[in-house]
Design a protein around this motif. Structure first.
Motif, mmCIF file in Angstrom:
data_model
loop_
_atom_site.group_PDB
_atom_site.id
_atom_site.type_symbol
_atom_site.label_atom_id
_atom_site.label_comp_id
_atom_site.label_asym_id
_atom_site.label_seq_id
_atom_site.Cartn_x
_atom_site.Cartn_y
_atom_site.Cartn_z
ATOM 1 N N LYS A 92 -4.847 6.839 -3.844
ATOM 2 C CA LYS A 92 -5.719 6.428 -2.752
ATOM 3 C C LYS A 92 -5.783 7.538 -1.719
ATOM 4 C CE LYS A 92 -4.074 3.770 0.494
ATOM 5 N NZ LYS A 92 -3.750 4.813 1.512
ATOM 6 N N GLU B 157 -7.474 -0.171 8.054
ATOM 7 C CA GLU B 157 -6.854 1.140 7.886
ATOM 8 C C GLU B 157 -7.617 2.268 8.581
ATOM 9 O OE1 GLU B 157 -4.503 0.387 3.690
ATOM 10 O OE2 GLU B 157 -6.502 1.277 3.589
ATOM 11 N N ARG C 240 0.838 -1.191 0.000
ATOM 12 C CA ARG C 240 0.000 0.000 0.000
ATOM 13 C C ARG C 240 0.876 1.246 0.000
ATOM 14 N NH1 ARG C 240 -4.971 0.210 -1.361
ATOM 15 N NH2 ARG C 240 -5.913 1.245 0.432
ATOM 16 N N ASP D 202 -7.084 0.213 -5.697
ATOM 17 C CA ASP D 202 -6.332 0.896 -4.649
ATOM 18 C C ASP D 202 -7.136 1.865 -3.800
ATOM 19 O OD1 ASP D 202 -3.655 -0.145 -5.432
ATOM 20 O OD2 ASP D 202 -4.030 1.002 -7.259
#
Length: 238
Positions: A226, A120, A74, A113
């Motif tokens: 993102k 998160e 990520r 993404d």
């Protein structure tokens, strides 16, 4: 003498396989229902329905989630730096436009993404709060944090065969004291409205400013990786 090269080859192969990134499926280009469009081993966790291209037909936006947690790379920071590995369930955003003549949904975009993963959001849990379609626009809302909390909102619109970010909101506040900063972005008019003050006393404690919003070009799903990956101003991430 031949053993060493062979051993190194085997070791290199094992390391390469271990570091191989998770492979996202290529979504079906057409289907007649959300369940038919869902790839194997993926679940539908959020759905929105409404007209996105102003043709009077009900289009759909779907969020798919993989059935198990895997290692995933990520991005944090500025689309290219701050890359970390996380173990979580990957997610896919899929937008399908309805074709009235064939009564089927046609894939407009697949994004692997942009949708934040369930891990998160910090102590608040899954950050994905809302996906909605209204006034030919797609709305995505996220929240997370601990004592200091954040809320992010993004609005995308389908124009010239692409998905452009037209508006965004970023709220950052202390859950106990209410101290907060809220930024509202209008990318079409290049305007930024900032509010500083207190979340719980907005009528008496806050002061607002407005300024010209500087950026090189409108962002799309392709150019905005993102949430938290666009340093739109020095030390300000969207």
């Amino acid at each position: 003498m031949k053993f060493v090269p062979f051993f190194l080859l085997v070791l290199f192969t094992q390391v390469s396989l271990a570091q191989k990134a998770f492979q996202f499926p290529k979504l079906k280009s057409q289907g007649i229902s959300a369940d038919q469009l869902k790839p194997g081993n993926w679940n539908i966790i959020s759905t929105a329905e409404g007209d996105l291209n102003n043709d009077g037909e009900a289009d759909i936006a779907l969020v798919f989630e993989y059935f198990k947690a895997v290692d995933e790379i990520r991005v944090y920071g500025d689309n290219t730096t701050g890359i970390i590995k996380e173990t979580q369930k990957p997610r896919i955003l899929a937008i399908y436009l309805k074709n009235s003549s064939s009564n089927s949904y046609n894939l407009s975009t697949q994004n692997n993404d942009f949708i934040l993963r369930s891990e998160e959001g910090g102590k608040l849990g899954d950050p994905l709060q809302q996906i909605a379609i209204k006034d030919q626009q797609l709305y995505l809302r996220f929240q997370g944090g601990n004592d200091w909390r954040w809320e992010l909102g993004y609005t995308f619109k389908f124009e010239n065969k692409d998905w452009f970010l037209t508006n965004a909101i970023n709220l950052y506040y202390n859950n106990s004291s209410g101290d907060m900063t809220e930024r509202i972005y209008n990318f079409k008019d290049r305007e930024l409205y900032t509010t500083h003050g207190n979340l719980y006393r907005r009528d008496i404690s806050n002061y607002k400013t407005s300024e010209v919003l500087f950026f090189s070009q409108m962002r799309t799903f392709k150019t905005f990786k993102k949430p938290w990956a666009w340093e739109i101003m020095p030390n300000v991430y969207l």
